[in-house]
Scaffold this motif. Structure first.
Motif, PDB file in Angstrom:
ATOM      1  N   GLN A 164      -6.388  -3.567  12.638  1.00 15.96           N
ATOM      2  CA  GLN A 164      -6.617  -2.876  11.373  1.00 15.96           C
ATOM      3  C   GLN A 164      -7.193  -3.831  10.337  1.00 15.96           C
ATOM      4  OE1 GLN A 164      -2.840  -0.904  10.411  1.00 15.96           O
ATOM      5  NE2 GLN A 164      -3.822   1.025  10.934  1.00 15.96           N
ATOM      6  N   ASP A 173      -6.183   2.700   5.311  1.00 19.39           N
ATOM      7  CA  ASP A 173      -6.633   4.070   5.096  1.00 19.39           C
ATOM      8  C   ASP A 173      -7.654   4.183   3.967  1.00 19.39           C
ATOM      9  OD1 ASP A 173      -4.922   3.540   3.017  1.00 19.39           O
ATOM     10  OD2 ASP A 173      -3.903   5.477   3.078  1.00 19.39           O
ATOM     11  N   TYR A 185     -10.980   8.897  11.984  1.00 17.81           N
ATOM     12  CA  TYR A 185      -9.714   8.744  11.258  1.00 17.81           C
ATOM     13  C   TYR A 185      -8.742   7.770  11.916  1.00 17.81           C
ATOM     14  CZ  TYR A 185     -11.333  12.583   8.417  1.00 17.81           C
ATOM     15  OH  TYR A 185     -12.071  13.350   7.572  1.00 17.81           O
ATOM     16  N   ASN A 186      -8.747   7.648  13.212  1.00 13.41           N
ATOM     17  CA  ASN A 186      -7.868   6.697  13.916  1.00 13.41           C
ATOM     18  C   ASN A 186      -8.703   5.920  14.933  1.00 13.41           C
ATOM     19  OD1 ASN A 186      -4.821   6.976  13.229  1.00 13.41           O
ATOM     20  ND2 ASN A 186      -5.566   9.093  13.317  1.00 13.41           N
ATOM     21  N   THR A 494      -2.487   8.112   4.035  1.00 15.28           N
ATOM     22  CA  THR A 494      -1.671   8.058   5.243  1.00 15.28           C
ATOM     23  C   THR A 494      -0.222   7.776   4.877  1.00 15.28           C
ATOM     24  OG1 THR A 494      -2.020   5.688   5.590  1.00 15.28           O
ATOM     25  CG2 THR A 494      -3.606   7.200   6.597  1.00 15.28           C
ATOM     26  N   SER A 503       0.700  -1.346  14.314  1.00 15.61           N
ATOM     27  CA  SER A 503       0.299   0.020  13.984  1.00 15.61           C
ATOM     28  C   SER A 503       0.396   0.916  15.211  1.00 15.61           C
ATOM     29  CB  SER A 503      -1.136   0.026  13.459  1.00 15.61           C
ATOM     30  OG  SER A 503      -1.603   1.336  13.317  1.00 15.61           O
ATOM     31  N   ILE A 505       0.146   4.927  14.961  1.00 16.99           N
ATOM     32  CA  ILE A 505      -0.839   5.949  14.650  1.00 16.99           C
ATOM     33  C   ILE A 505      -0.854   6.140  13.135  1.00 16.99           C
ATOM     34  CG2 ILE A 505      -1.468   8.381  14.929  1.00 16.99           C
ATOM     35  CD1 ILE A 505      -1.837   6.808  17.464  1.00 16.99           C
ATOM     36  N   ASP A 506      -2.043   6.280  12.572  1.00 16.58           N
ATOM     37  CA  ASP A 506      -2.149   6.627  11.162  1.00 16.58           C
ATOM     38  C   ASP A 506      -1.953   8.128  11.008  1.00 16.58           C
ATOM     39  OD1 ASP A 506      -2.617   4.071  10.247  1.00 16.58           O
ATOM     40  OD2 ASP A 506      -4.790   4.225  10.461  1.00 16.58           O
TER      41      ASP A 506
END
Length: 545
Positions: A164, A173, A185-186, A494, A503, A505-506
């Protein structure tokens, strides 16, 4: 009003372009594979009249007096192309060119493009990487885009186990990630350890860590704009390679009036250790593709898509065999886009983009003991968008861009135990945006980029206006100072913690009527110095609220 703007931009893009004495325009491509060539020098021999191609490989030269001219196309790393044209009053001549690569291709092309950007563009906090440059940098296990970006100034990672991006104090995010114009988005595999982008298919990456222009919105920190290769339109090519975590295969070649590219990747440890005591219950795969079709000289369709999944299938039984846990976890991204490029007039260039982005997660957890409990979790976000951009080149020294977009979201979160719903959340907000920006090269010393973006978010009927401004001044031929100012807004967020080091999942949520849209102001100032040996020293300071 929104529907009216969409109709104006898509169906009736009529603008008042001025009649010039004569015009030459066209596209420049790589003769070896048909890929567009940006920043090619195009000029009329024995005159001071000329220009360079843009990022699409397109150029236009206006206000040419009638007569016969020799058009020269040149770029370091490529062979020179020349063509004679006859210019008449109030007429446009289209000249497309294909430049053959020369022995200097490996380094010369990059140097030429960087020099043209240095001279002409107001690029604030921008890094552009080709696939070749990414593959030449140090990597962990295999070339990974996000791991490469973590090496850049102003970008940090909270953990070696996460790719990330924390950009200039922002959270992950707050980064806008685009794949061929589609919002992702992910963008991760293996719970954030690797990014989802297969560099075998990537042509170029533009990473803007602050002060980004008005054409981009919806995020506060940065823009990551990823463009895939169009595919070789001249001949068939295929390549296969194996890295430590995965195997890759890429095919590309010509089709009638166009080209295609398909690239696939899959991890293989689950197959190697299958039916052994070291059984590995996880794998991921992804598939990327792109098809281009020319519909006459002024129209082009491009279909692009991505399909990828992560799969964890794990069963464990206690030594006493009185308790069992079974996990079936599937999550992944799907994107699709259709781009229609229309050269309406030599001075007016239109692109209409239809996109769909989907992230879906399905988790089934079964606990078997004295009693049986079945847990089911579903998470999904769908994004349907339509966007239209107009590029106008009719004013000397100006590159004017207009755009309008409409996005419809669909959020889903549900949690069941033994088929009994405990939590079920859905929301379907919409976001409308309109922008205008101008890149103005005033003279050999000053370049200015100014724009404004207007966004309307239907939850709470929030409207936000975001002005953007940037400038560059060349104190000396090889030294320039630059600065920018911009206001930015974000309507999604998020549920992840800013302090997490790993991380999963967002979980994205739209901001409800109770909360104001997130906002930030960027102030950036610095200098660029073109050093001997074609090296660039860039230094920037920023203040972000």
């Amino acid at each position: 009003m929104k529907i009216f703007c969409l109709i104006i931009f898509i169906a009736f893009p009529i603008m008042a372009w001025g009649k010039s004495e004569g015009t030459v325009n066209g596209f420049v491509r790589d003769a070896s594979n048909g890929e567009p060539l940006p920043y090619v020098n195009v000029f009329l021999q024995n005159t001071q009249i000329g220009t360079t191609t843009n990022e699409k490989g397109y150029y236009v030269i206006n206000r040419i007096p009638p007569g016969e001219y020799r058009v020269i196309f040149s770029m370091m790393g490529y062979g020179r192309h020349e063509e004679t044209v006859e210019i008449t009053s109030n007429a446009a001549v289209k000249v497309n060119a294909s430049l053959p690569p020369s022995v200097l291709e490996l380094e010369g092309v990059v140097k030429t493009a960087e020099r043209e950007r240095f001279v002409r563009e107001v690029e604030i906090s921008t890094t552009t990487l080709s696939a070749r440059q990414m593959r030449s940098l140090p990597s962990f296990a295999e070339t990974d885009l996000f791991r490469t970006l973590q090496l850049l100034p102003g970008v940090v990672s909270r953990s070696d186990f996460s790719s990330q991006l924390y950009v200039r104090g922002g959270s992950p995010d707050q980064n806008l990630v685009l794949l061929d114009g589609v919002t992702v988005y992910n963008p991760f595999h293996l719970l954030g350890l690797f990014s989802m982008f297969n560099t075998d298919a990537v042509k170029e990456v533009e990473f803007i860590t602050g002060g980004f222009p008005a054409e981009f919105g919806g995020r506060l920190s940065s823009v990551l704009n990823i463009v895939n290769n169009e595919g070789n339109s001249k001949e068939f090519h295929g390549r296969v390679n194996i890295s430590l975590p995965s195997a890759h295969a890429t095919l590309e070649g010509p089709i009638p009036r166009g080209s295609y590219l398909v690239s696939a990747r899959r991890t293989y440890f689950d197959q190697i250790f299958k039916n052994t005591r070291y059984d590995f219950p996880y794998y991921f795969y992804d598939l990327q593709g792109k098809v281009n079709i020319d519909l006459g000289g002024n129209h082009r369709l491009t279909l692009s898509g991505y399909y990828g999944n992560d799969k964890l299938d794990y069963d464990v039984t206690s030594e006493e065999e009185d308790f069992q846990v079974a996990i079936d976890w599937l999550w992944g991204n799907r994107t699709a886009s259709l781009n229609w490029r229309w050269l309406i007039h030599p001075n007016l260039f239109s692109e209409v983009l239809l996109t769909r982005s989907n992230f879906a997660l399905d988790l089934d957890l079964e606990l078997v003991g004295d009693n049986i409990a079945a847990l089911k979790l579903k998470n999904g976000i769908q994004d349907y968008s339509i966007k239209s951009d107009l590029n106008y080149f009719g004013l000397p020294g100006h590159s004017i861009k207009f755009g309008v977009s409409q996005t419809w979201y669909d959020f889903l979160y549900s949690f069941h135990i033994d088929q009994t719903p405990l939590f079920n959340y859905t929301n379907k907000p919409a976001l409308f945006a309109l922008y205008m920006q101008d890149q103005w090269q005033m003279n050999n010393l000053w370049s200015i980029r100014a724009g404004v973006r207007v966004e309307n978010y239907d939850l709470g009927s929030r409207t936000r206006i975001s002005p953007r401004f940037g400038a560059k001044y060349h104190l000396f031929p090889n030294f320039a100072i630059k600065g920018s100012f911009g206001i930015y807004h974000q309507f999604l967020t998020t549920a992840a913690s800013d302090n997490q080091n790993f991380s999963f999942i967002d979980l994205w949520f739209p901001l409800s009527q109770k909360y104001k849209p997130l906002g930030a102001i960027h102030y950036v100032a610095g200098f660029e110095w073109w050093l001997p040996g074609d090296l660039i020293l860039t230094c920037e300071g920023y203040y972000k609220t």
